[in-house]
Design a protein around this motif. Structure first.
Motif, PDB file in Angstrom:
ATOM      1  N   ARG A 286      30.722  14.587  88.447  1.00 39.27           N
ATOM      2  CA  ARG A 286      30.695  13.531  87.428  1.00 39.27           C
ATOM      3  C   ARG A 286      32.103  13.171  86.974  1.00 39.27           C
ATOM      4  N   ARG A 287      33.006  13.077  87.918  1.00 38.40           N
ATOM      5  CA  ARG A 287      34.388  12.725  87.591  1.00 38.40           C
ATOM      6  C   ARG A 287      34.933  11.714  88.592  1.00 38.40           C
ATOM      7  N   ILE A 288      35.913  10.939  88.114  1.00 35.24           N
ATOM      8  CA  ILE A 288      36.612   9.999  88.976  1.00 35.24           C
ATOM      9  C   ILE A 288      37.400  10.767  90.027  1.00 35.24           C
ATOM     10  N   VAL A 289      37.271  10.338  91.259  1.00 35.24           N
ATOM     11  CA  VAL A 289      38.052  10.910  92.346  1.00 35.24           C
ATOM     12  C   VAL A 289      39.326  10.106  92.575  1.00 35.24           C
ATOM     13  N   HIS A 290      39.214   8.784  92.448  1.00 40.68           N
ATOM     14  CA  HIS A 290      40.334   7.915  92.809  1.00 40.68           C
ATOM     15  C   HIS A 290      40.168   6.570  92.111  1.00 40.68           C
ATOM     16  N   ARG A 291      41.263   6.050  91.581  1.00 38.56           N
ATOM     17  CA  ARG A 291      41.299   4.695  91.042  1.00 38.56           C
ATOM     18  C   ARG A 291      42.047   3.795  92.027  1.00 38.56           C
ATOM     19  N   ALA A 292      41.490   2.618  92.280  1.00 39.26           N
ATOM     20  CA  ALA A 292      42.084   1.707  93.257  1.00 39.26           C
ATOM     21  C   ALA A 292      43.526   1.360  92.916  1.00 39.26           C
ATOM     22  N   ILE A 293      43.845   1.256  91.634  1.00 39.29           N
ATOM     23  CA  ILE A 293      45.192   0.859  91.230  1.00 39.29           C
ATOM     24  C   ILE A 293      46.244   1.843  91.745  1.00 39.29           C
ATOM     25  N   GLU A 294      45.835   3.089  92.033  1.00 42.20           N
ATOM     26  CA  GLU A 294      46.774   4.082  92.545  1.00 42.20           C
ATOM     27  C   GLU A 294      47.308   3.710  93.922  1.00 42.20           C
ATOM     28  N   GLU A 295      46.650   2.781  94.592  1.00 44.16           N
ATOM     29  CA  GLU A 295      47.105   2.325  95.901  1.00 44.16           C
ATOM     30  C   GLU A 295      48.140   1.213  95.795  1.00 44.16           C
ATOM     31  N   SER A 296      48.421   0.754  94.590  1.00 47.87           N
ATOM     32  CA  SER A 296      49.331  -0.363  94.393  1.00 47.87           C
ATOM     33  C   SER A 296      50.601   0.078  93.679  1.00 47.87           C
ATOM     34  N   SER A 297      51.525  -0.848  93.531  1.00 49.61           N
ATOM     35  CA  SER A 297      52.752  -0.602  92.767  1.00 49.61           C
ATOM     36  C   SER A 297      52.577  -0.923  91.294  1.00 49.61           C
ATOM     37  N   LEU A 298      51.379  -1.356  90.923  1.00 50.45           N
ATOM     38  CA  LEU A 298      51.123  -1.736  89.541  1.00 50.45           C
ATOM     39  C   LEU A 298      50.722  -0.528  88.712  1.00 50.45           C
ATOM     40  N   THR A 299      50.921  -0.645  87.415  1.00 55.48           N
ATOM     41  CA  THR A 299      50.370   0.303  86.448  1.00 55.48           C
ATOM     42  C   THR A 299      49.773  -0.495  85.306  1.00 55.48           C
ATOM     43  N   GLN A 300      48.833   0.112  84.600  1.00 54.05           N
ATOM     44  CA  GLN A 300      48.258  -0.570  83.449  1.00 54.05           C
ATOM     45  C   GLN A 300      49.318  -0.812  82.390  1.00 54.05           C
ATOM     46  N   ALA A 301      50.251   0.133  82.237  1.00 60.28           N
ATOM     47  CA  ALA A 301      51.325  -0.031  81.251  1.00 60.28           C
ATOM     48  C   ALA A 301      52.182  -1.242  81.569  1.00 60.28           C
ATOM     49  N   PHE A 302      52.453  -1.470  82.843  1.00 58.97           N
ATOM     50  CA  PHE A 302      53.246  -2.640  83.230  1.00 58.97           C
ATOM     51  C   PHE A 302      52.516  -3.933  82.880  1.00 58.97           C
ATOM     52  N   ILE A 303      51.224  -3.994  83.161  1.00 58.28           N
ATOM     53  CA  ILE A 303      50.445  -5.195  82.831  1.00 58.28           C
ATOM     54  C   ILE A 303      50.399  -5.382  81.315  1.00 58.28           C
TER      55      ILE A 303
END
Length: 544
Positions: A286-303
């Motif tokens: 019952r846990r996240i294995v992977h977030r798609a954003i980890e495949e990119s150069s983006l971060t939520q903080a940057f957005i």
């Protein structure tokens, strides 16, 4: 052959004990990324595809066909949830699979439980690589097949490495606890006597569907999970799927999926965790294995820093979605208050699209041209000199041009404009909340639905005369003007852009087709420099 039959009745108490036992063992599972040992929730062999109803894109249909063994594999289509007596071999439910490349689709149906319990009826299932359960009412599937040789044969498809899947009612039947099983109403989410147990391809799980389109996000949290806290609740919006192999699921499709009763923190202020296409989740831990954003150069903080001016009190509102290769990295809002029933703030409210509406109207015009009822070089209005092509490519500045285009499309197609837009654009891609003004031709929409439009442009060729490329071919004699779009390059990459205003303000829809990337921004600020916001995101996104 049809004969009356009695529903299969079960003991709710026994079912509750089975659910509890299954979920207790599941809760004692390994870490989120550890998949050693036999699966506790998903199938030991094969795959399960859970779809939230609505229109499905090739990303889902193609994946199901692949998991079934490829285009030549036999796919069993089970339409019983629809409740009809007869389903011909070429009924409409088979057409989407055939259009997606499946060559062998067999419709399996009976209204007789004795037939469903016969060796002759299940013979085709013995050869199948995939079984697909259509939408409707899931209690019909229980009435017809639960406890028969047919149900066992469905499970054997998985045991030999095939795939089972379904959409809407066909999704709920895949779980162990059957949500909305009451014959009297699909609005009754709790178990109904005799219909508590589904087919159990996923164990210790309750599945809901249509949750964003029908504003059902609160239902699992308000009813099922409090009564059965050991259950894992999962749901998905229309056109969105969980692809489950073992205990790990990947989200694919057009919108979001949701988890109730997981071990990770819920979304702020919500009783669930949101997943996006490209995210992976372990149903046992019952846990996240992977977030798609980890495949990119983006971060939520940057957005967040990019949209900081929209996050202050009293500032205009903004939403942004960034996706690449079918994976959603960012879907965020700023300055939008929480919505009713936990609805995503990137779906509600809508924003006026302004001249970005040209891109949608160009798609409609090409559809009418494909029907042989319109030519792009036809005058926009009787007695006028500007043509449809010149208006949509902004070669001609026509006062009230959008109104004239609305009237022309309705006249040429023989269909009211609103009906034309619904049939040729919104329905094929699952748009529900987008609004087109039937007088002005101006649209209001949100980034989530515009992403569905993006996937339509990428994969649904029926939008245009021959291919999507017709929209993006520069008009001769212009500096990159196309039908509703601008075409140029960005750091050597082809770029296709549409904005809310001619100078790139307010809204932006920018595609980088060579990288299969899209950035969509909608704001309520007339002077917001949407073009500059896109460039800042693109600079980081396209580094890789």
């Amino acid at each position: 052959m049809t004969t009356p039959f009695a529903p299969r009745v079960r003991l709710a108490l026994l079912f509750g004990a089975l659910v509890l036992a299954s979920c207790v063992s599941m809760s004692q599972g390994p870490s989120a990324t550890d998949t050693a040992g036999p699966p506790k929730v998903g199938p030991p062999h094969g795959s399960v595809v859970v779809v939230g109803g609505g229109s499905m894109g090739p990303e889902i249909l193609g994946k199901f066909i692949e998991l079934a063994g490829g285009p030549d594999a036999l796919i069993i289509d089970v339409p019983a949830a629809g409740g009809d007596t007869i389903y011909p071999p070429d009924w409409q439910g088979t057409r989407a699979f055939k259009a997606a490349g499946a060559k062998n689709v067999f419709v399996l149906h009976t209204n007789n439980r004795k037939v469903a319990d016969s060796d002759s009826f299940i013979a085709p299932i013995k050869r199948a690589g995939g079984v697909w359960f259509e939408g409707g009412r899931q209690f019909h599937l229980v009435d017809l097949y639960a406890g028969t040789k047919t149900e066992q044969a469905f499970h054997e498809v998985l045991e030999r490495g095939g795939v089972t899947g379904g959409s809407s009612a066909g999704a709920s039947i895949l779980s162990s606890y059957m949500v909305r099983g009451a014959p009297s109403s699909n609005n009754l989410i709790m178990a109904y006597p005799g219909y508590e147990k589904a087919f159990g391809f996923l164990r210790g799980v309750a599945i809901d569907q249509h949750v964003v389109a029908r504003e059902r996000l609160a239902d699992l949290a308000d009813s099922i999970i409090p009564k059965y806290p050991e259950l894992l609740g999962i749901s998905e919006d229309e056109g969105t799927a969980w692809v489950v192999r073992g205990d790990v699921a990947e989200i694919i499709g057009r919108n979001r999926a949701f988890v109730y009763g997981g071990k990770d923190a819920n979304d702020p202020g919500a009783p669930f965790l949101t997943l996006h296409p490209g995210d992976k989740y372990n149903l046992a831990t019952r846990r996240i294995v992977h977030r798609a954003i980890e495949e990119s150069s983006l971060t939520q903080a940057f957005i967040d820093s990019t949209f900081a001016n929209f996050a202050t009190p009293g500032a205009p509102a903004a939403t942004v979605l960034v996706a690449q290769n079918g994976k959603v990295f960012i879907s965020s809002s700023y300055g939008i208050a929480p919505q009713r029933k936990y609805m995503p703030t990137t779906t509600i409210p809508n924003f006026p699209l302004g001249e970005l509406s040209y891109a949608l109207n160009a798609t409609a015009a090409l559809a009418v041209e494909r029907d042989g009822k319109l030519k792009l070089d036809d005058p926009l209005a009787d007695g006028g000199t500007a043509t449809v092509r010149q208006f949509l490519s902004r070669q001609a500045d026509v006062p009230d041009g959008s109104r004239q285009l609305v009237a022309l499309l309705a006249k040429k197609s023989g269909t009211p404009y609103a009906q034309l837009i619904t049939r040729r654009i919104m329905t094929p891609i699952g748009m529900h909340k987008t609004v087109a003004d039937s007088v002005t031709g101006m649209f209001e929409s949100n980034v989530d639905e515009l992403y569905r439009f993006e996937l339509g442009l990428t994969t649904i060729k029926a939008f245009t005369t021959d291919s999507v490329s017709n929209l993006f071919t520069p008009i001769s004699g212009t500096s990159g003007s196309a039908l509703g779009w601008r075409v140029d390059t960005y750091r050597g990459l082809a770029r296709q852009s549409a904005f809310g205003t001619p100078d790139g303000k307010r809204n932006a829809f920018v595609r980088f087709p060579e990288r299969r990337a899209v950035i969509i921004i909608l704001t309520s600020a007339a002077n917001a420099d949407a073009s500059a916001l896109v460039d800042r995101i693109a600079e980081r996104l396209l580094k890789r």
